[in-house]
Design a protein around this motif. Structure first.
Motif, PDB file in Angstrom:
ATOM      1  N   ILE A 181       0.854  -1.188   0.000  1.00  0.00           N
ATOM      2  CA  ILE A 181       0.000   0.000   0.000  1.00  0.00           C
ATOM      3  C   ILE A 181       0.886   1.234   0.000  1.00  0.00           C
ATOM      4  O   ILE A 181       1.846   1.329   0.772  1.00  0.00           O
ATOM      5  CB  ILE A 181      -0.928  -0.001   1.235  1.00  0.00           C
ATOM      6  CG1 ILE A 181      -1.862  -1.206   1.170  1.00  0.00           C
ATOM      7  CG2 ILE A 181      -1.735   1.289   1.295  1.00  0.00           C
ATOM      8  CD1 ILE A 181      -2.715  -1.372   2.392  1.00  0.00           C
ATOM      9  N   ARG A 182       0.575   2.172  -0.846  1.00  0.00           N
ATOM     10  CA  ARG A 182       1.346   3.408  -0.937  1.00  0.00           C
ATOM     11  C   ARG A 182       0.451   4.559  -0.498  1.00  0.00           C
ATOM     12  O   ARG A 182      -0.654   4.723  -0.995  1.00  0.00           O
ATOM     13  CB  ARG A 182       1.817   3.614  -2.370  1.00  0.00           C
ATOM     14  CG  ARG A 182       2.630   4.838  -2.539  1.00  0.00           C
ATOM     15  CD  ARG A 182       3.097   4.969  -3.954  1.00  0.00           C
ATOM     16  NE  ARG A 182       3.895   6.160  -4.072  1.00  0.00           N
ATOM     17  CZ  ARG A 182       4.870   6.302  -4.913  1.00  0.00           C
ATOM     18  NH1 ARG A 182       5.169   5.316  -5.735  1.00  0.00           N
ATOM     19  NH2 ARG A 182       5.542   7.418  -4.967  1.00  0.00           N
ATOM     20  N   LEU A 183       0.964   5.336   0.430  1.00  0.00           N
ATOM     21  CA  LEU A 183       0.230   6.476   0.961  1.00  0.00           C
ATOM     22  C   LEU A 183       0.932   7.742   0.529  1.00  0.00           C
ATOM     23  O   LEU A 183       2.097   7.947   0.855  1.00  0.00           O
ATOM     24  CB  LEU A 183       0.173   6.380   2.487  1.00  0.00           C
ATOM     25  CG  LEU A 183      -0.651   7.418   3.207  1.00  0.00           C
ATOM     26  CD1 LEU A 183      -2.107   7.340   2.789  1.00  0.00           C
ATOM     27  CD2 LEU A 183      -0.542   7.224   4.704  1.00  0.00           C
ATOM     28  N   GLU A 184       0.242   8.575  -0.213  1.00  0.00           N
ATOM     29  CA  GLU A 184       0.828   9.815  -0.719  1.00  0.00           C
ATOM     30  C   GLU A 184       0.153  10.987  -0.035  1.00  0.00           C
ATOM     31  O   GLU A 184      -1.071  11.070  -0.017  1.00  0.00           O
ATOM     32  CB  GLU A 184       0.657   9.912  -2.229  1.00  0.00           C
ATOM     33  CG  GLU A 184       1.331   8.793  -2.975  1.00  0.00           C
ATOM     34  CD  GLU A 184       1.018   8.812  -4.461  1.00  0.00           C
ATOM     35  OE1 GLU A 184       0.158   9.608  -4.871  1.00  0.00           O
ATOM     36  OE2 GLU A 184       1.630   8.023  -5.181  1.00  0.00           O
ATOM     37  N   GLY A 185       0.947  11.872   0.539  1.00  0.00           N
ATOM     38  CA  GLY A 185       0.393  13.049   1.174  1.00  0.00           C
ATOM     39  C   GLY A 185       0.401  12.919   2.682  1.00  0.00           C
ATOM     40  O   GLY A 185       0.991  12.011   3.261  1.00  0.00           O
ATOM     41  N   VAL A 186      -0.277  13.854   3.330  1.00  0.00           N
ATOM     42  CA  VAL A 186      -0.329  13.897   4.791  1.00  0.00           C
ATOM     43  C   VAL A 186      -1.479  13.016   5.260  1.00  0.00           C
ATOM     44  O   VAL A 186      -2.586  13.076   4.726  1.00  0.00           O
ATOM     45  CB  VAL A 186      -0.539  15.347   5.268  1.00  0.00           C
ATOM     46  CG1 VAL A 186      -0.667  15.405   6.771  1.00  0.00           C
ATOM     47  CG2 VAL A 186       0.598  16.225   4.786  1.00  0.00           C
ATOM     48  N   SER A 187      -1.194  12.191   6.284  1.00  0.00           N
ATOM     49  CA  SER A 187      -2.221  11.297   6.821  1.00  0.00           C
ATOM     50  C   SER A 187      -2.183  11.314   8.333  1.00  0.00           C
ATOM     51  O   SER A 187      -1.158  11.605   8.936  1.00  0.00           O
ATOM     52  CB  SER A 187      -2.007   9.873   6.329  1.00  0.00           C
ATOM     53  OG  SER A 187      -2.115   9.828   4.935  1.00  0.00           O
ATOM     54  N   GLU A 188      -3.304  10.973   8.908  1.00  0.00           N
ATOM     55  CA  GLU A 188      -3.418  10.943  10.364  1.00  0.00           C
ATOM     56  C   GLU A 188      -3.909   9.563  10.770  1.00  0.00           C
ATOM     57  O   GLU A 188      -4.877   9.045  10.218  1.00  0.00           O
ATOM     58  CB  GLU A 188      -4.417  12.006  10.820  1.00  0.00           C
ATOM     59  CG  GLU A 188      -4.577  12.096  12.303  1.00  0.00           C
ATOM     60  CD  GLU A 188      -5.521  13.217  12.702  1.00  0.00           C
ATOM     61  OE1 GLU A 188      -6.065  13.132  13.805  1.00  0.00           O
ATOM     62  OE2 GLU A 188      -5.729  14.140  11.912  1.00  0.00           O
ATOM     63  N   PHE A 189      -3.208   8.973  11.752  1.00  0.00           N
ATOM     64  CA  PHE A 189      -3.584   7.659  12.263  1.00  0.00           C
ATOM     65  C   PHE A 189      -4.067   7.837  13.686  1.00  0.00           C
ATOM     66  O   PHE A 189      -3.352   8.356  14.533  1.00  0.00           O
ATOM     67  CB  PHE A 189      -2.383   6.703  12.220  1.00  0.00           C
ATOM     68  CG  PHE A 189      -1.891   6.447  10.827  1.00  0.00           C
ATOM     69  CD1 PHE A 189      -2.520   5.526  10.026  1.00  0.00           C
ATOM     70  CD2 PHE A 189      -0.810   7.152  10.324  1.00  0.00           C
ATOM     71  CE1 PHE A 189      -2.074   5.289   8.743  1.00  0.00           C
ATOM     72  CE2 PHE A 189      -0.361   6.929   9.042  1.00  0.00           C
ATOM     73  CZ  PHE A 189      -0.995   5.999   8.247  1.00  0.00           C
TER      74      PHE A 189
END
Length: 143
Positions: free
Chosen positions: A91-99
């Protein structure tokens, strides 16, 4: 000629008699056919059936519209959802993320031209485990 004229008159009389007999109501009824019941749905049952079909149609249209709206808002595509892309490697996550909950991953990499930034309100803890799941190393950065 007289004979054919008399035959025509007899045929005409016979036709008139047949018409008169056919147009008069028959007092004799057939056995077993006392009353004739209409076949089908009539009255309030028919209105209720049409109402339920209309209600089902409206429910289907609203359901379809909400499904399309959810797909559009969540930015679903064939590749993934929003900034999340599914690739062969994972899985590729691009950008800002919040967990909001803990994140368990095998590997985290940033792009070659940008740094990997981890931010937390409390602390950041990185645990290393072996193949049996036992903790072998830990890195904790406090507040």
């Amino acid at each position: 000629m007289e004979r054919s004229a008399s035959l025509d008159i007899e045929a005409l009389k016979m036709t008139q008699e047949q018409y008169i007999l056919a147009s008069q109501p028959n007092p004799l009824q057939r056995p077993g056919c006392a009353t004739v019941y209409p076949v089908g749905i009539y009255g309030w049952r028919k209105r209720c059936l049409y109402f339920f079909i209309l209600l089902l149609l409206v429910t289907m249209i609203v359901n379809l519209a909400l499904t399309i709206w959810i797909l559009k808002v969540m930015n679903f595509t064939v590749d993934g959802m929003g900034n999340l892309r599914i690739t062969k490697e994972g899985i590729r996550l691009e950008g800002v993320s919040e967990f909001l909950l803990p994140l368990y991953v095998k590997e985290i990499k940033s792009r070659r031209d940008s740094p990997l930034v981890l931010q937390s309100d409390r602390n950041v803890t990185v645990n290393a485990r072996n193949n049996l799941g036992q903790l072998t190393g830990q890195l904790t950065v406090g507040e």
